[in-house]
Write an enzyme that holds these catalytic residues in place. Structure first.
Site, PDB file in Angstrom:
ATOM      1  N   THR A   1      -1.433  -0.908  -4.368  1.00 29.57           N
ATOM      2  CA  THR A   1      -2.339   0.226  -4.524  1.00 29.57           C
ATOM      3  C   THR A   1      -1.713   1.464  -3.899  1.00 29.57           C
ATOM      4  O   THR A   1      -0.877   1.366  -3.003  1.00 29.57           O
ATOM      5  CB  THR A   1      -3.682  -0.020  -3.808  1.00 29.57           C
ATOM      6  OG1 THR A   1      -3.457  -0.066  -2.387  1.00 29.57           O
ATOM      7  CG2 THR A   1      -4.333  -1.301  -4.265  1.00 29.57           C
TER       8      THR A   1
ATOM      9  N   GLU B   1       0.841  -1.189   0.000  1.00 28.83           N
ATOM     10  CA  GLU B   1       0.000   0.000   0.000  1.00 28.83           C
ATOM     11  C   GLU B   1       0.878   1.240   0.000  1.00 28.83           C
ATOM     12  O   GLU B   1       1.766   1.387   0.854  1.00 28.83           O
ATOM     13  CB  GLU B   1      -0.894   0.035   1.240  1.00 28.83           C
ATOM     14  CG  GLU B   1      -2.012  -0.976   1.236  1.00 28.83           C
ATOM     15  CD  GLU B   1      -2.971  -0.765   2.409  1.00 28.83           C
ATOM     16  OE1 GLU B   1      -4.149  -1.141   2.265  1.00 28.83           O
ATOM     17  OE2 GLU B   1      -2.553  -0.230   3.451  1.00 28.83           O
ATOM     18  N   CYS B   2       0.637   2.132  -0.944  1.00 24.42           N
ATOM     19  CA  CYS B   2       1.316   3.428  -1.006  1.00 24.42           C
ATOM     20  C   CYS B   2       2.840   3.245  -0.960  1.00 24.42           C
ATOM     21  O   CYS B   2       3.441   2.818  -1.943  1.00 24.42           O
ATOM     22  CB  CYS B   2       0.816   4.346   0.097  1.00 24.42           C
ATOM     23  SG  CYS B   2       1.110   6.100  -0.230  1.00 24.42           S
ATOM     24  N   GLY B   3       3.500   3.549   0.158  1.00 15.66           N
ATOM     25  CA  GLY B   3       4.946   3.368   0.236  1.00 15.66           C
ATOM     26  C   GLY B   3       5.360   1.944  -0.047  1.00 15.66           C
ATOM     27  O   GLY B   3       6.386   1.690  -0.697  1.00 15.66           O
TER      28      GLY B   3
END
Length: 438
Positions: free
Chosen positions: A429, A329-331
């Site tokens: 994501t 997720e993200c990072g």
């Protein structure tokens, strides 16, 4: 279950409500009360500060991203507590333009839903009696909103306080505290909000100072007396926390990977999943017996060189991805990609499990709620599963060569180009999952 509670809110961000929240949590804790903290909205940093202040795990409450049942089961975390304190986000009435399953995400939604009177933290710098007009507007904007009173912040002098109080007295608004200007109590921030709790070597001292500050300048007895009894309305049969996406989940947990909502981890544990923490920053590989590796969000841009050199971590991650799911997720999503360009323009090779290249040299804020419908499975989550989440980052996609993971829209239904992606057993994501749409 009925535990008295309050919503600590403000007209806008940056008014000092976190200082007030931490000070109240610690002061009541010192007085022997068991205080249950909550955080309105998708902020994943503040709950760790809450826990440090009072010793109880804090959870997010979000009326847009969470269906009513999930809100209720999280509110039940207050069982056994003497008092609930919920910290608002942004301004009291700030939320999305369109409503979700339960509301628009505003702090006022949560206060109304659970009957928690609002303590409004007012920054009165640069005004006197005029502060009453603003406070009166916030109290009257929604007549159904329970309202306890105000705490004045950044008061310049005793004379300034008298003038502000004169206006508020005329408006019939209780003043629960008047805090002199104290810039030294401000917690340091970086681009995603407060610097994380575990990064503060003097956090305990800061929280203790906040508590002493509130004791000296606020009426703690009046604040506690203003709390309203929580009302938890059950929806459906036995609402549950989100189910785990696998049985044995290796979760990256360190200064790089830390943005995972507390209610998700708690839900996974209660459902019997085994959480296997590991630290990529310490060059640890995920557990070999894990069914799923989960890389949460965080600050990979600050440690890109260290991650690129973490041979044991990267080799273990790639080995796992050959046969079993990996999700970021993200990072975490950025680390699964080919490369990450830091703010100085230096390119660092990442895991290479997805055809994604991201850059912090070309910064642009991406912020907002997300609704996603999975196009392919994500571990145990089947294609077609609808998720609610939130996106907040400053990185820019330079390359993304894999197929989209989900159909993603914002809170108003407009398509979002950051769809996530998938390749083999690997998914990622930019949004952080909060819950599922029933």
């Amino acid at each position: 279950m009925s535990v008295p509670g309050l919503m600590i809110a403000a007209p806008a961000s940056g008014t000092g409500k976190t200082t007030v929240m931490l000070g109240l949590l610690r002061a009541f804790h010192e007085d022997g009360l068991s205080v249950q903290p909550f955080k309105n909205g998708p902020d994943y940093i503040d709950p760790a500060f809450h826990r440090a202040a009072c010793g109880r795990a804090s959870f997010n409450l979000d009326s847009w991203a969470m269906a009513g049942g999930l809100l209720d089961v999280l509110a039940v975390e207050a069982r056994g507590a003497d008092l609930v304190l919920a910290e608002g986000s942004m301004g009291l009435y700030d939320g999305v333009a369109s409503f979700g399953a339960a509301g628009n995400g505003a702090s006022a939604d949560i206060a109304c839903r659970f009957g928690w009177p609002v303590v409004l933290v007012l920054d009165v710098s640069g005004q006197a009696q005029s502060a009453a007009a603003g406070a009166l507007g916030f109290r009257q904007f929604n007549p159904q909103l329970p309202f306890a009173g105000v705490i004045l912040n950044r008061v310049a002098s005793p004379r300034h306080e008298r003038l502000v109080r004169k206006g508020l007295d005329a408006a019939g608004i209780p003043v629960l505290g008047a805090l002199p200007r104290r810039d030294d109590l401000t917690l340091p921030e970086r681009h995603l909000g407060l610097v994380q709790a575990e990064e503060h070597p003097d956090l305990e001292q800061r929280i203790a100072e906040c508590a002493a500050f509130l004791r000296a300048h606020a009426d703690l007895d009046a604040i506690r007396a203003a709390a309203g009894a929580s009302s938890v309305a059950r929806h459906g049969s036995r609402p549950m926390l989100p189910a785990p996406p696998a049985q044995r989940i290796a979760v990256a947990r360190d200064a790089v990977f830390s943005f995972l909502y507390p209610h998700l981890l708690e839900g996974w544990r209660r459902a019997g999943a085994e959480i296997l923490p590991f630290s990529p920053l310490a060059n640890e590989a995920p557990a070999k017996e894990a069914d799923l590796v989960w890389l949460p969000g965080g600050y990979p841009e600050l440690y890109a060189g260290v991650i690129a050199a973490a041979a044991t971590f990267l080799a273990g991650l790639r080995r796992h991805a050959e046969t079993r799911p990996v999700h970021g997720e993200c990072g975490g999503y950025m680390v699964l990609g080919e490369a990450l360009v830091d703010k100085s323009g230096e390119r660092h090779l990442m895991a290479g499990l997805l055809g994604l290249v991201t850059s912090f040299a070309q910064r642009r804020m991406h912020l907002g709620y997300r609704h996603a419908e999975l196009q392919v499975p994500l571990a145990r989550l089947a294609a077609g599963t609808r998720l609610r989440g939130h996106e907040f980052h400053y990185s820019t996609i330079l390359e993304q060569t894999d197929a989209p993971l989900a159909r993603v829209t914002d809170a108003d239904g407009a398509p979002v180009p950051e769809t996530g992606s998938h390749r083999g057993h690997v998914t990622g994501t930019f949004f952080h999952m909060i819950g599922m749409v029933p």
